[in-house]
Scaffold this motif. Structure first.
Motif, PDB file in Angstrom:
ATOM      1  N   HIS A  15       0.827  -1.208   0.000  1.00 20.90           N
ATOM      2  CA  HIS A  15       0.000   0.000   0.000  1.00 20.90           C
ATOM      3  C   HIS A  15       0.863   1.260   0.000  1.00 20.90           C
ATOM      4  O   HIS A  15       0.434   2.308   0.480  1.00 20.90           O
ATOM      5  CB  HIS A  15      -0.957  -0.005   1.193  1.00 20.90           C
ATOM      6  CG  HIS A  15      -1.988  -1.080   1.109  1.00 20.90           C
ATOM      7  ND1 HIS A  15      -2.733  -1.334  -0.021  1.00 20.90           N
ATOM      8  CD2 HIS A  15      -2.398  -1.998   2.014  1.00 20.90           C
ATOM      9  CE1 HIS A  15      -3.549  -2.336   0.194  1.00 20.90           C
ATOM     10  NE2 HIS A  15      -3.357  -2.761   1.421  1.00 20.90           N
ATOM     11  N   SER A  16       2.055   1.172  -0.565  1.00 21.03           N
ATOM     12  CA  SER A  16       2.938   2.337  -0.606  1.00 21.03           C
ATOM     13  C   SER A  16       2.617   3.213  -1.813  1.00 21.03           C
ATOM     14  O   SER A  16       2.067   2.748  -2.819  1.00 21.03           O
ATOM     15  CB  SER A  16       4.402   1.897  -0.689  1.00 21.03           C
ATOM     16  OG  SER A  16       4.668   1.285  -1.942  1.00 21.03           O
ATOM     17  N   ALA A  17       2.985   4.479  -1.687  1.00 23.78           N
ATOM     18  CA  ALA A  17       2.829   5.404  -2.811  1.00 23.78           C
ATOM     19  C   ALA A  17       3.664   4.928  -3.994  1.00 23.78           C
ATOM     20  O   ALA A  17       3.232   5.002  -5.147  1.00 23.78           O
ATOM     21  CB  ALA A  17       3.243   6.808  -2.387  1.00 23.78           C
ATOM     22  N   ARG A  18       4.847   4.434  -3.710  1.00 25.41           N
ATOM     23  CA  ARG A  18       5.745   3.988  -4.779  1.00 25.41           C
ATOM     24  C   ARG A  18       5.149   2.809  -5.551  1.00 25.41           C
ATOM     25  O   ARG A  18       5.262   2.740  -6.773  1.00 25.41           O
ATOM     26  CB  ARG A  18       7.095   3.615  -4.184  1.00 25.41           C
ATOM     27  CG  ARG A  18       8.121   3.285  -5.219  1.00 25.41           C
ATOM     28  CD  ARG A  18       9.485   3.142  -4.592  1.00 25.41           C
ATOM     29  NE  ARG A  18      10.437   2.749  -5.600  1.00 25.41           N
ATOM     30  CZ  ARG A  18      11.729   2.714  -5.418  1.00 25.41           C
ATOM     31  NH1 ARG A  18      12.237   3.062  -4.265  1.00 25.41           N
ATOM     32  NH2 ARG A  18      12.529   2.337  -6.381  1.00 25.41           N
ATOM     33  N   TYR A  19       4.547   1.867  -4.852  1.00 34.11           N
ATOM     34  CA  TYR A  19       3.938   0.697  -5.504  1.00 34.11           C
ATOM     35  C   TYR A  19       2.902   1.143  -6.528  1.00 34.11           C
ATOM     36  O   TYR A  19       2.885   0.669  -7.660  1.00 34.11           O
ATOM     37  CB  TYR A  19       3.294  -0.200  -4.447  1.00 34.11           C
ATOM     38  CG  TYR A  19       2.758  -1.511  -4.977  1.00 34.11           C
ATOM     39  CD1 TYR A  19       3.575  -2.624  -5.051  1.00 34.11           C
ATOM     40  CD2 TYR A  19       1.423  -1.644  -5.388  1.00 34.11           C
ATOM     41  CE1 TYR A  19       3.088  -3.839  -5.522  1.00 34.11           C
ATOM     42  CE2 TYR A  19       0.936  -2.841  -5.850  1.00 34.11           C
ATOM     43  CZ  TYR A  19       1.767  -3.946  -5.922  1.00 34.11           C
ATOM     44  OH  TYR A  19       1.279  -5.144  -6.401  1.00 34.11           O
ATOM     45  N   TRP A  20       2.035   2.071  -6.116  1.00 34.25           N
ATOM     46  CA  TRP A  20       0.937   2.495  -6.988  1.00 34.25           C
ATOM     47  C   TRP A  20       1.341   3.567  -7.987  1.00 34.25           C
ATOM     48  O   TRP A  20       0.935   3.507  -9.150  1.00 34.25           O
ATOM     49  CB  TRP A  20      -0.248   2.968  -6.151  1.00 34.25           C
ATOM     50  CG  TRP A  20      -0.841   1.818  -5.394  1.00 34.25           C
ATOM     51  CD1 TRP A  20      -0.627   1.501  -4.082  1.00 34.25           C
ATOM     52  CD2 TRP A  20      -1.683   0.804  -5.924  1.00 34.25           C
ATOM     53  NE1 TRP A  20      -1.303   0.341  -3.763  1.00 34.25           N
ATOM     54  CE2 TRP A  20      -1.961  -0.098  -4.868  1.00 34.25           C
ATOM     55  CE3 TRP A  20      -2.234   0.567  -7.174  1.00 34.25           C
ATOM     56  CZ2 TRP A  20      -2.781  -1.230  -5.045  1.00 34.25           C
ATOM     57  CZ3 TRP A  20      -3.046  -0.547  -7.334  1.00 34.25           C
ATOM     58  CH2 TRP A  20      -3.304  -1.424  -6.283  1.00 34.25           C
ATOM     59  N   ALA A  78       7.407   8.364   0.729  1.00 36.00           N
ATOM     60  CA  ALA A  78       6.028   8.268   0.293  1.00 36.00           C
ATOM     61  C   ALA A  78       5.418   9.630   0.016  1.00 36.00           C
ATOM     62  O   ALA A  78       4.400   9.730  -0.627  1.00 36.00           O
ATOM     63  CB  ALA A  78       5.191   7.580   1.362  1.00 36.00           C
ATOM     64  N   GLY A  79       6.030  10.678   0.518  1.00 40.43           N
ATOM     65  CA  GLY A  79       5.444  12.006   0.435  1.00 40.43           C
ATOM     66  C   GLY A  79       5.645  12.669  -0.906  1.00 40.43           C
ATOM     67  O   GLY A  79       5.825  12.024  -1.929  1.00 40.43           O
ATOM     68  N   SER A  80       5.639  13.992  -0.888  1.00 37.85           N
ATOM     69  CA  SER A  80       5.741  14.740  -2.136  1.00 37.85           C
ATOM     70  C   SER A  80       7.060  14.461  -2.847  1.00 37.85           C
ATOM     71  O   SER A  80       7.141  14.591  -4.061  1.00 37.85           O
ATOM     72  CB  SER A  80       5.589  16.233  -1.864  1.00 37.85           C
ATOM     73  OG  SER A  80       6.630  16.713  -1.045  1.00 37.85           O
ATOM     74  N   ASP A  81       8.098  14.058  -2.110  1.00 33.09           N
ATOM     75  CA  ASP A  81       9.369  13.720  -2.763  1.00 33.09           C
ATOM     76  C   ASP A  81       9.232  12.510  -3.680  1.00 33.09           C
ATOM     77  O   ASP A  81      10.044  12.310  -4.574  1.00 33.09           O
ATOM     78  CB  ASP A  81      10.453  13.453  -1.720  1.00 33.09           C
ATOM     79  CG  ASP A  81      10.893  14.734  -1.031  1.00 33.09           C
ATOM     80  OD1 ASP A  81      10.762  15.808  -1.647  1.00 33.09           O
ATOM     81  OD2 ASP A  81      11.348  14.660   0.117  1.00 33.09           O
ATOM     82  N   TRP A 104       3.342  12.786   7.114  1.00 32.43           N
ATOM     83  CA  TRP A 104       2.095  12.023   7.171  1.00 32.43           C
ATOM     84  C   TRP A 104       2.107  10.899   6.132  1.00 32.43           C
ATOM     85  O   TRP A 104       1.790   9.752   6.439  1.00 32.43           O
ATOM     86  CB  TRP A 104       0.901  12.954   6.939  1.00 32.43           C
ATOM     87  CG  TRP A 104      -0.395  12.204   6.938  1.00 32.43           C
ATOM     88  CD1 TRP A 104      -1.161  11.879   8.024  1.00 32.43           C
ATOM     89  CD2 TRP A 104      -1.071  11.654   5.801  1.00 32.43           C
ATOM     90  NE1 TRP A 104      -2.267  11.165   7.627  1.00 32.43           N
ATOM     91  CE2 TRP A 104      -2.229  11.010   6.275  1.00 32.43           C
ATOM     92  CE3 TRP A 104      -0.807  11.637   4.430  1.00 32.43           C
ATOM     93  CZ2 TRP A 104      -3.122  10.371   5.421  1.00 32.43           C
ATOM     94  CZ3 TRP A 104      -1.701  10.997   3.589  1.00 32.43           C
ATOM     95  CH2 TRP A 104      -2.837  10.372   4.081  1.00 32.43           C
ATOM     96  N   ALA A 105       2.475  11.234   4.903  1.00 33.29           N
ATOM     97  CA  ALA A 105       2.483  10.232   3.829  1.00 33.29           C
ATOM     98  C   ALA A 105       3.477   9.117   4.122  1.00 33.29           C
ATOM     99  O   ALA A 105       3.186   7.940   3.883  1.00 33.29           O
ATOM    100  CB  ALA A 105       2.794  10.902   2.494  1.00 33.29           C
ATOM    101  N   ASN A 106       4.641   9.466   4.661  1.00 30.73           N
ATOM    102  CA  ASN A 106       5.637   8.446   4.982  1.00 30.73           C
ATOM    103  C   ASN A 106       5.133   7.495   6.065  1.00 30.73           C
ATOM    104  O   ASN A 106       5.416   6.294   6.014  1.00 30.73           O
ATOM    105  CB  ASN A 106       6.959   9.081   5.407  1.00 30.73           C
ATOM    106  CG  ASN A 106       7.736   9.597   4.226  1.00 30.73           C
ATOM    107  OD1 ASN A 106       7.720   8.999   3.157  1.00 30.73           O
ATOM    108  ND2 ASN A 106       8.408  10.711   4.400  1.00 30.73           N
TER     109      ASN A 106
END
Length: 122
Positions: A15-20, A78-81, A104-106
């Motif tokens: 469920h990571s930002a990177r995965y999606w 996971a954040g804006s970076d 928060w995202a991380n």
């Protein structure tokens, strides 16, 4: 592991930002890889190791169900970076908001799940 021993491990977070975003959107949709492979296979193409699996927290908790004191931390990018076109704009617009959004995202959508669990004495 001996009784009372501590297991520590890292797995990739499904469920990571990177995965999606990177796996699903960039490689999967924009580069067309989803036409010939699954999302899990697309994500495996840019991870370390020959076989890389991605887990949810609940899947890992199930794998560690025989352990006690199971703890999980979600970490990294996971954040804006993780979204290069948005990150510079957001950091210029409001650096404090960007830092809070990244934190928060991380905590929720980071790339790694770090687990620690204790083997019961029984």
């Amino acid at each position: 592991l001996r009784p009372g021993g501590i297991f520590q491990g890292m797995v990739y977070h499904r469920h990571s930002a990177r995965y999606w975003l990177i796996g699903g959107v960039q490689y999967g949709l924009l580069e067309g890889k989803l036409w010939r492979m699954t999302l899990a296979e697309v994500n495996q193409t840019f991870t370390d190791g020959a076989i890389a699996r991605h887990y949810t927290i609940s899947e890992m908790a199930n794998l560690l169900e025989d352990f006690t004191r199971v703890r999980c931390r979600i970490l990294q990018e996971a954040g804006s970076d993780a979204i290069p076109k948005i990150s510079p704009w957001l950091h210029r617009l409001n650096p404090r908001l960007a830092a809070r959004a990244d934190a928060w995202a991380n905590r929720h959508f980071g790339w790694f799940l770090f687990f620690e669990a204790e083997k019961p004495d029984r």
